[in-house]
Design a protein around this motif. Structure first.
Motif, PDB file in Angstrom:
ATOM      1  N   ILE A   6      38.961  31.040  45.483  1.00  0.00           N
ATOM      2  CA  ILE A   6      37.797  31.220  44.612  1.00  0.00           C
ATOM      3  C   ILE A   6      38.206  31.697  43.218  1.00  0.00           C
ATOM      4  O   ILE A   6      37.857  31.059  42.223  1.00  0.00           O
ATOM      5  N   VAL A  49      33.720  26.501  40.450  1.00  0.00           N
ATOM      6  CA  VAL A  49      32.649  27.161  41.196  1.00  0.00           C
ATOM      7  C   VAL A  49      31.441  27.402  40.295  1.00  0.00           C
ATOM      8  O   VAL A  49      30.301  27.265  40.721  1.00  0.00           O
ATOM      9  N   HIS A  61      27.863  22.473  41.996  1.00  0.00           N
ATOM     10  CA  HIS A  61      27.262  22.988  43.206  1.00  0.00           C
ATOM     11  C   HIS A  61      27.834  22.254  44.402  1.00  0.00           C
ATOM     12  O   HIS A  61      27.678  21.059  44.536  1.00  0.00           O
ATOM     13  N   ARG A 120      31.044  26.249  49.119  1.00  0.00           N
ATOM     14  CA  ARG A 120      32.291  26.870  48.650  1.00  0.00           C
ATOM     15  C   ARG A 120      33.416  26.806  49.666  1.00  0.00           C
ATOM     16  O   ARG A 120      34.587  26.886  49.300  1.00  0.00           O
ATOM     17  N   LEU A 141      36.649  24.698  49.294  1.00  0.00           N
ATOM     18  CA  LEU A 141      37.898  25.077  48.615  1.00  0.00           C
ATOM     19  C   LEU A 141      38.957  25.588  49.585  1.00  0.00           C
ATOM     20  O   LEU A 141      40.030  24.993  49.664  1.00  0.00           O
ATOM     21  N   ARG A 158      37.139  34.874  51.216  1.00  0.00           N
ATOM     22  CA  ARG A 158      36.028  35.775  50.896  1.00  0.00           C
ATOM     23  C   ARG A 158      36.550  37.107  50.358  1.00  0.00           C
ATOM     24  O   ARG A 158      36.045  37.633  49.368  1.00  0.00           O
ATOM     25  N   SER A 204      37.889  36.728  46.849  1.00  0.00           N
ATOM     26  CA  SER A 204      36.908  36.512  45.795  1.00  0.00           C
ATOM     27  C   SER A 204      36.322  37.835  45.338  1.00  0.00           C
ATOM     28  O   SER A 204      35.897  37.982  44.199  1.00  0.00           O
ATOM     29  N   GLU A 244      28.187  33.128  51.070  1.00  0.00           N
ATOM     30  CA  GLU A 244      28.153  31.885  50.303  1.00  0.00           C
ATOM     31  C   GLU A 244      27.494  32.039  48.929  1.00  0.00           C
ATOM     32  O   GLU A 244      27.995  31.534  47.932  1.00  0.00           O
ATOM     33  N   TYR A 268      29.646  33.779  45.716  1.00  0.00           N
ATOM     34  CA  TYR A 268      30.980  33.439  45.237  1.00  0.00           C
ATOM     35  C   TYR A 268      31.101  33.200  43.732  1.00  0.00           C
ATOM     36  O   TYR A 268      32.167  33.296  43.187  1.00  0.00           O
ATOM     37  N   GLY A 269      29.985  32.880  43.084  1.00  0.00           N
ATOM     38  CA  GLY A 269      30.108  32.615  41.647  1.00  0.00           C
ATOM     39  C   GLY A 269      30.266  33.862  40.805  1.00  0.00           C
ATOM     40  O   GLY A 269      30.659  33.791  39.653  1.00  0.00           O
TER      41      GLY A 269
END
Lengths: 309, 260
Positions: free
Chosen positions: A133, A140, A144, A147, A150, A207, A210, A303, A306-307
């Protein structure tokens, strides 16, 4: 342009609507709008991912190709890099430290090479997961897509890398007098299970990475410890001779050691079943299922976050 | 403020949207590594040290309707692009909600493609990332390449993107992004890329996309292109919605405020 002004004029001349008193949430419900960026259900998420399977494949293949695109020798490095790696470890552990003691002559080099490649399959999937991420924030934040694409395509990329390495492995294995036999086919389910396990691991660390990009700095130390504890360049059983038996069992039950030993068992004639810990296949499947499924759910749970920078 | 479009069908509703970036600054404020370490030791809970919060969008609410073209104006760093990303569902809101009709798409020239790959592969990858199928990409491949004009100066599409000039790369990215039709379309400064010739072409393409799309958002510093394309304008300043209304009214006010 004339059409633009026409639109504008039309818009302002509309009569006041019956929607005026509604709150935004009520208005959204009335016209069937959904919350932007909300997390889909687990089933919906799997469907979305399936819909992007071509993207996942293309992305991992692109990464694999891009890796050596600046080198003059190009794709030859796909095979040369693992080969050089094996050479370095052989110099240090085989010749200088003599870590192959207790093993039949000729078995040690295939043993070492398999260990290195199979372990680095897991290790590099893990590392790629941590960076999945933070290393692709541009993507990201611009597009859209689920995620999980990746980390999954990064572990696919590592699978591709491993397949190149397996060419080297097979050449070495044959060069040391182990000829193709039926048990070689066991490599396929073993690596498939390892791939599922690696993907789960990449999702879990995806996760975590990120949220805390610092993990990328920490991971090399963790994976190195893991490597030395998994018997990549020595046989755990031989090294722990005289110690209580359960210590060796526990070390050999760790997933990296399980997959390594299974590949060695399949390919090397003199690496018999007595080198494997008890219930080895149950553990191989168990690790893959638990980490694979658990990692997927764990990744999906965050989810929508993540951005965030 | 904006009470236009009373009877229309809403496509995007922003309800008191707040967006906060958390930026890892490496160390907490000034000082050396040891100072940072001692700060970590002293601080217990709350936001961890070395992290700064940037409140980029502060309580923006508006409703966009089908058929509208909405411009976003404001000085640099006023939160325009951030707001677009939140509408697209790419940046999570700290509080508040964005409701949308379908999946809005952000048409940015910043979408990351891979520099080490050829333009050809990037077209396919970019299309797949946007959710197009392989067949759709194949169908439009020629159009994308022709539109970008990459091959006007030789066969550049089969070279890695790192060999492109920045203008060429931006043109290719725009061409890829503009290849898809969108329900709610958001365009981030796209009009400013490339040379004059390409700008004219991309403006025409955007007008085309606008006709197909339900609602269009456009972020630009070019007041002329806002006036040309939009019929409603949101003026953001320091993350707050300063004004929301018909283009001429808002843009004039903005020009007056920025001219001295």
């Amino acid at each position: 342009m004339s059409d633009t002004t026409h639109d504008g004029a039309l818009a302002t001349s509309k009569p006041p609507s019956e929607d005026a008193g509604l709150t935004p949430a009520e208005l959204a419900r009335k016209y069937g709008l959904s919350v932007s960026g909300a997390r889909p259900s687990l089933g919906g998420y799997v469907r979305e991912l399936w819909g992007r399977r071509h993207f996942i494949m293309a992305f991992s293949r692109a990464k694999l190709v891009a890796q050596y695109s600046e080198a003059k020798l190009g794709q030859i490095w796909q095979v040369a890099t693992p080969l050089l790696n094996a050479l370095v470890y052989y110099l240090i552990f085989g010749l200088i430290l003599n870590a192959g003691r207790g093993m039949p002559k000729g078995a040690y080099i295939p043993f070492l090479v398999i260990g290195i490649f199979v372990f680095s399959f897991t290790q590099s999937s893990l590392m790629a997961g941590v960076r999945a991420i933070p290393g692709n924030l541009g993507l990201v934040r611009a597009l859209h897509f689920p995620r999980a694409s990746l980390p999954i395509s990064f572990s696919l990329q590592q699978l591709g890398q491993l397949l190149y390495s397996m060419i080297v492995v097979l050449v070495i294995v044959i060069a040391f007098g182990n000829y193709p036999r039926l048990s070689w086919l066991l490599v396929i389910p073993t690596l498939a299970l390892q791939f599922v396990f690696n993907t789960g691991l990449a999702l879990i660390f995806g996760r975590m990475g990120s949220k805390t990009p610092d993990l990328a700095q920490l991971m090399p130390f963790i994976t190195r410890t893991w490597m030395y504890a998994s018997g990549v360049m020595f046989s755990i059983g031989e090294m722990l001779k005289g110690k209580p038996h359960w210590i060796a069992d526990v070390l050999q039950w760790n997933p990296a050691a399980i997959y390594m030993d299974l590949v060695r068992f399949s390919l090397i004639d003199s690496y018999g079943p007595h080198h494997l810990p008890p219930h080895v296949w149950a553990f191989a499947v168990g690790w893959a299922v638990v980490i694979g499924a658990g990692g997927f759910v764990y990744f999906w749970k965050a989810e929508e976050r993540y951005g965030r920078g | 403020m904006a009470e236009n479009n009373g009877g229309g069908v809403p496509t995007v509703i922003a309800d008191d949207v707040h967006i906060v970036y958390r930026v890892n600054t490496g160390s907490a404020g000034k000082g050396s590594a040891t100072a940072a370490l001692s700060k970590i030791m002293r601080k217990g809970k709350g936001d961890s040290p070395g992290v700064r919060r940037v409140h980029a969008v502060r309580g923006v609410s508006f409703t966009a309707y089908r058929g509208e073209a909405i411009g976003l104006i404001g000085s640099n760093g006023s939160g325009k692009s951030t707001l677009l990303r939140a509408i697209a569902g790419l940046l999570p809101c700290e509080s508040g909600r964005v409701y949308t009709d379908g999946q809005p798409s952000l048409l940015g020239v910043n979408a990351a493609l891979m520099n080490d790959l050829t333009g050809e592969r990037n077209v396919v990858l970019g299309g797949l990332a946007m959710g197009m199928t392989r067949e759709q990409i194949q169908e439009r491949y020629e159009d994308i390449v022709d539109f970008s004009g990459i091959n006007e100066k030789g066969d550049f599409i089969s070279l890695p993107m790192r060999t492109y000039s920045s203008g060429m790369a931006a043109r290719l990215r725009f061409s890829i992004a503009a290849a898809k039709d969108h329900d709610v379309l958001m365009i981030d400064e796209a009009l400013a890329t490339g040379d004059r010739k390409f700008q004219v072409r991309s403006e025409a393409r955007i007008r085309e996309l606008r006709e197909k799309a339900g609602t269009v958002f456009l972020v630009s510093h070019n007041n002329k292109s806002i006036r040309d394309t939009c019929d409603r304008v949101l003026w953001l300043e320091k993350g707050e919605l300063l004004m929301d209304g018909p283009t001429e009214e808002v843009v004039s006010a903005y020009e007056k405020a920025t001219s001295h």
